[in-house]
Design an enzyme around this catalytic site. Sequence first.
Site, short mmCIF file in Angstrom:
data_model
loop_
_atom_site.label_atom_id
_atom_site.label_comp_id
_atom_site.label_asym_id
_atom_site.label_seq_id
_atom_site.Cartn_x
_atom_site.Cartn_y
_atom_site.Cartn_z
N ASP A 67 9.10 -64.38 -45.60
CA ASP A 67 9.77 -63.88 -45.82
C ASP A 67 10.92 -65.34 -45.22
OD1 ASP A 67 10.77 -62.14 -44.26
OD2 ASP A 67 10.55 -61.08 -45.93
N ASN A 136 14.11 -48.93 -47.77
CA ASN A 136 13.75 -47.89 -49.32
C ASN A 136 12.17 -48.42 -49.56
OD1 ASN A 136 13.49 -50.64 -49.19
ND2 ASN A 136 15.09 -51.83 -50.43
N HIS A 138 10.79 -51.25 -48.75
CA HIS A 138 10.30 -53.22 -48.90
C HIS A 138 9.30 -53.44 -48.00
CE1 HIS A 138 14.16 -55.03 -47.40
NE2 HIS A 138 13.66 -54.30 -46.03
N GLU A 143 11.35 -55.74 -53.12
CA GLU A 143 12.56 -54.29 -53.18
C GLU A 143 11.95 -53.69 -54.26
OE1 GLU A 143 14.23 -54.76 -51.25
OE2 GLU A 143 15.71 -56.10 -50.98
P1 PGA Z 1 13.30 -53.21 -39.49
O1 PGA Z 1 13.52 -54.10 -40.83
O2 PGA Z 1 12.47 -53.70 -38.96
O3 PGA Z 1 14.60 -54.85 -38.97
O4 PGA Z 1 13.67 -51.79 -39.34
C1 PGA Z 1 12.33 -54.26 -41.11
C2 PGA Z 1 11.73 -54.64 -42.80
O5 PGA Z 1 13.11 -54.51 -42.92
O6 PGA Z 1 11.04 -54.75 -43.49
#
Ligand code: PGA
Length: 241
Positions: A67, A136, A138, A143
């Site tokens: 992304d 959450n 995702h 999302e």
């Molecule tokens: P993080 O993000 O590694 O900074 O916890 C993971 C994600 O949002 O997929």
Amino acid sequence: MKVNIFKTASEIGEAVARIFVDEVKANPDCVLGLATGATPIPTYECIKKMHKDENISFKGVKTYNLDEYCDLPKSDKNSYYTFMHEQLFNGLDILEENVHFLDGNAVDCDAECKRYDNEINEAGGIDIQLLGIGNNAHIGFNEPAESFTDGSFKVKLTDSTIEANKIYFDENPMPHYALTMGVKQIMAAKKIILIATGPKKAEAIKNMVKGEVTPLVPASVLQEHNDVLIFLDEAAASLLD
Ligand code: PGA
């Protein structure tokens, strides 16, 4: 899904890096799907070290990132383009023309998403896809939603995602939109590795592993893939039996 629980994030980094480096050794032209965020940093540190210590070349490897934020210059310190170069690519002999990102500044986002999906298909698909997981649940920036997504698309980030990531944005406000690979596309990877560390991920991990498969818990779809390795520290695994 095979769940592996380790004591520390650096042990996970080493184990996951070993899988990636072994893939590059066995298949020097492999296609890797990569993730950003705090979670994969120890893995990227170990991949750079193994590349150097074991003299493994990444010159034939192609990468596709999951992304990218919209409306953030590529050169911004918070773009995923910058993150990947700082955390991984600058420490490898990978060729710049072989590292690929969605262009979050594209004028025509639909065309940009189609271009990216076609390129991945033409490269033969992703051999190993690395994933983190949001609080959450995702994956990429898919999302919680009414239905599982397909190919790459433009997404409005949820409040939970903005809350978790805005700490990195001290000068400019965090973008509220991003381009992301879709769920079906992530599921098309031959192998998937998901890493989660820390107590904030425990609920999402429990729902992903034990809950029903639902787009309200996007990572739960991984239950339907036949080659998924999950790497957790004890805090992220704390709500599993
Ligand atoms: P993080 O993000 O590694 O900074 O916890 C993971 C994600 O949002 O997929």
